[in-house]
Write an enzyme that holds these catalytic residues in place. Structure first.
Site, PDB file in Angstrom:
ATOM      1  N   CYS A 161       0.822  -1.216   0.000  1.00 40.37           N
ATOM      2  CA  CYS A 161       0.000   0.000   0.000  1.00 40.37           C
ATOM      3  C   CYS A 161       0.852   1.259   0.000  1.00 40.37           C
ATOM      4  CB  CYS A 161      -0.947  -0.033   1.186  1.00 40.37           C
ATOM      5  SG  CYS A 161      -2.040  -1.440   1.044  1.00 40.37           S
TER       6      CYS A 161
ATOM      7  N   TYR B  25      21.630  -6.179  -3.287  1.00 39.38           N
ATOM      8  CA  TYR B  25      20.750  -5.216  -2.620  1.00 39.38           C
ATOM      9  C   TYR B  25      19.275  -5.500  -2.924  1.00 39.38           C
ATOM     10  CZ  TYR B  25      25.328  -3.059  -2.333  1.00 39.38           C
ATOM     11  OH  TYR B  25      26.665  -2.845  -2.127  1.00 39.38           O
TER      12      TYR B  25
END
Ligand code: LLP
Length: 407
Positions: free
Chosen positions: A334, A363
Site C-alpha cells: 500500500c 541489494y
C-alpha cells in the site's frame, strides 16, 4: 531447472541465483588483479546469504563487513575466514568491536577520531592487537545516485584526507593499535573508471607520506563501487568494464612499493547473478494507464522505489506474437512507490504469467523487509543442473515468533 519449474515448485515471489555467474564475476576480479598482491573482499551487504559467502570463501575471498551481524555470518561459514575480514562503517559499537577483536579480523576501517578512541579502549581491555586503516574521504566526485555517493567532503563517510596524517599520529599513542592501511570508498554503481583512479592516486600519495611519518602501511583498500549495466539496450561487457577499472587501480598501486591491494566489490559480483521471479496477479486500467500487478512488492526489492533504479523485466515464458502493452509493473504494497517499472513496454502479459525482474542479486534480499506483514521470499541457488533452496520462504510464524507483551 527452468525458472517456471522453480516457481511452480517453490512458489513466488522467488529469488533465483546462478552460482556459476557469481564465480565467474569473482574470477574476473582475481584475474584482473593477478599482477599485484591482492585480496578481493566481497561486500557482504550486497547479498549476505550464507550459501553465497560459502561459495566465495571457497575461492579464497576476503569479506568487507559493516556490522557484527555480518561478521557472525562470515564466521558461521568459516571461522578461519576472520583473518580475511575488513570492518567498515561509521557507527561501530563496542560489542561489535569486541566481537571483531576476539575473532582477529584483518583490519578495522576507522571512520572518526571518536571511533579510534573507543577501539583503542576496547583493544586494551581485551588485550587484543588491532590493525587499523583510516577510511579517508578523498573528495572525489563520481556520477551515481546521490544516495549511494560517498566520496565527497560533505558526506558522512571517512575522515577528510587533509586531516588524515594527524589522525594517524594518534594511532601511535595507543599500544594496542597499529596503523596498517588506508582505505577509501567513493560510492556505488559507478560506471566510469576515472574517479576510482583519482581516489587511488590520492590514497597512494597519502601512503607515501604516512610511511615517511614512520607508519608501517602494508595495505591499500580501494573500496567497492564498480557499476554494472542495468539496461538491456546493449550487451554488458563485464570483462571490458573490469579491465578499465583494474587498469586505473593498478596504475596507482604500482606507485606504492610492497603493498597489498584490497578491493570490496559487492554489486559487480552478485547483481547480475540473481533474478526476482514474480507472478502476475491482475491486469487493470485506470484512466489511460495500464497496470500489471504482481505478487512481489517493494518490501522484496526496494531499489526502484528508493533509487528510481531501472531493472529489466522479462516474461519467463514469452508469448510469441502477443500484443505489446505499456504498463506500470506494481506490487501489492500500500504505497504509490511500490513499483518495479513505470510506463514499461512489455510483451503481452496475462494474469498468471511469470515475470523475472533481472539483476536483482545485489541489494535485493539484503534490503528487503516485512512491510505489510509480508514474509520474505525464498531464495534458490542454481548450480549446473542442481537447484538448492538456500533460504526457505518465511512464514507468518517466523514473523510472529519475536512478538510479545500483547496478551
Ligand atoms: N565498501 C563499502 C565501504 C561500501 O559502503 C560499499 C557499499 C561497498 C564496499 C560495496 O559497493 P558495491 O561494490 O556493491 O557498489 N543499496 C544500494 C547500494 C548501497 C551501497 C552501500 N555501500 C543500491 O541498491 O544501489
Amino acid at each position: 531447472m527452468a525458472l517456471d519449474a522453480l516457481a511452480r515448485k517453490y512458489g513466488t515471489p522467488l529469488y533465483v541465483y546462478s552460482a556459476t555467474h557469481i564465480q565467474e564475476r569473482f574470477d574476473l576480479y582475481e584475474r584482473a588483479f593477478a599482477a599485484a598482491p591482492h585480496l578481493i573482499c566481497y561486500a557482504v551487504k550486497a547479498n549476505s546469504a550464507l550459501a553465497i559467502l560459502a561459495l566465495l570463501d571457497k575461492r579464497g575471498a576476503g569479506f568487507d563487513i559493516v556490522s557484527g551481524g555480518e561478521l557472525e555470518r562470515v564466521l558461521t561459514v568459516n571461522p578461519q575466514a576472520a583473518g580475511r575480514v575488513v570492518f567498515s562503517g561509521v557507527g561501530k559499537t563496542a560489542p561489535e568491536m569486541d566481537l571483531a577483536l576476539r575473532a582477529g579480523i584483518l583490519s578495522f576501517h576507522v571512520e572518526s577520531e571518536g571511533e579510534l578512541e573507543l577501539l583503542a579502549e576496547r583493544a586494551a581491555k581485551l588485550r587484543k592487537r588491532a590493525a587499523v586503516s583510516m577510511r579517508v574521504n578523498p573528495d572525489v566526485f563520481a556520477e551515481t545516485h546521490p544516495y549511494i555517493s560517498t566520496g565527497l567532503r560533505e558526506h558522512k563517510f571517512g575522515i577528510d584526507i587533509a586531516r588524515a596524517r594527524r589522525v594517524y599520529r594518534k594511532v601511535k599513542e595507543h599500544n594496542w593499535l597499529e596503523a596498517r592501511g588506508v582505505s577509501v570508498h567513493i560510492g556505488s554503481q559507478i560506471r566510469a573508471a576515472e574517479p576510482f583512479g583519482a581516489a587511488a592516486e590520492r590514497v597512494a600519495a597519502l601512503i607515501a607520506q604516512l610511511r615517511r611519518d614512520g607508519h608501517a602501511i602494508t595495505h591499500m583498500d580501494l573500496g567497492g563501487g564498480l557499476g554494472i549495466d542495468y539496461g538491456a539496450a546493449t550487451e554488458f561487457d563485464a570483462a571490458a568494464q573490469m579491465e578499465r577499472y583494474a587498469q586505473q587501480l593498478l596504475q596507482a598501486v604500482s606507485k606504492v612499493p610492497d603493498i597489498t591491494l584490497l578491493v570490496e566489490p559487492g554489486r559487480f559480483v552478485v547483481a547480475q547473478a540473481g533474478a526476482l521471479v514474480t507472478r502476475v496477479l491482475y491486469r487493470k486500467k485506470n484512466g489511460e494507464k495500464n497496470f500489471v500487478i504482481v505478487d512481489a512488492g517493494m518490501n522484496d526489492l526496494i531499489r526502484p522505489a528508493l533509487y528510481q533504479a531501472h531493472h529489466e523485466i522479462v516474461a519467463v515464458t514469452p508469448r510469441r506474437g502477443a500484443k505489446k502493452v505499456v504498463a506500470d509493473v506494481v506490487g501489492p504494497v500500500c504505497e504509490t512507490g511500490d513499483f518495479f517499472a513505470r510506463d514499461r513496454e512489455l510483451e503481452g502479459v496475462r494474469e498468471g504469467d511469470l515475470l523475472a525482474i533481472l539483476d536483482a542479486g545485489a541489494y535485493g534480499v539484503s534490503l528487503s523487509s516485512n512491510y505489510n506483514s509480508r514474509p520474505r521470499p525464498a531464495e534458490v541457488m542454481v548450480s549446473g543442473k542442481r537447484a538448492l533452496v538456500i533460504r526457505r520462504r518465511e512464514t507468518m510464524q517466523d514473523l510472529l515468533a519475536v512478538e510479545q507483551g500483547w496478551k
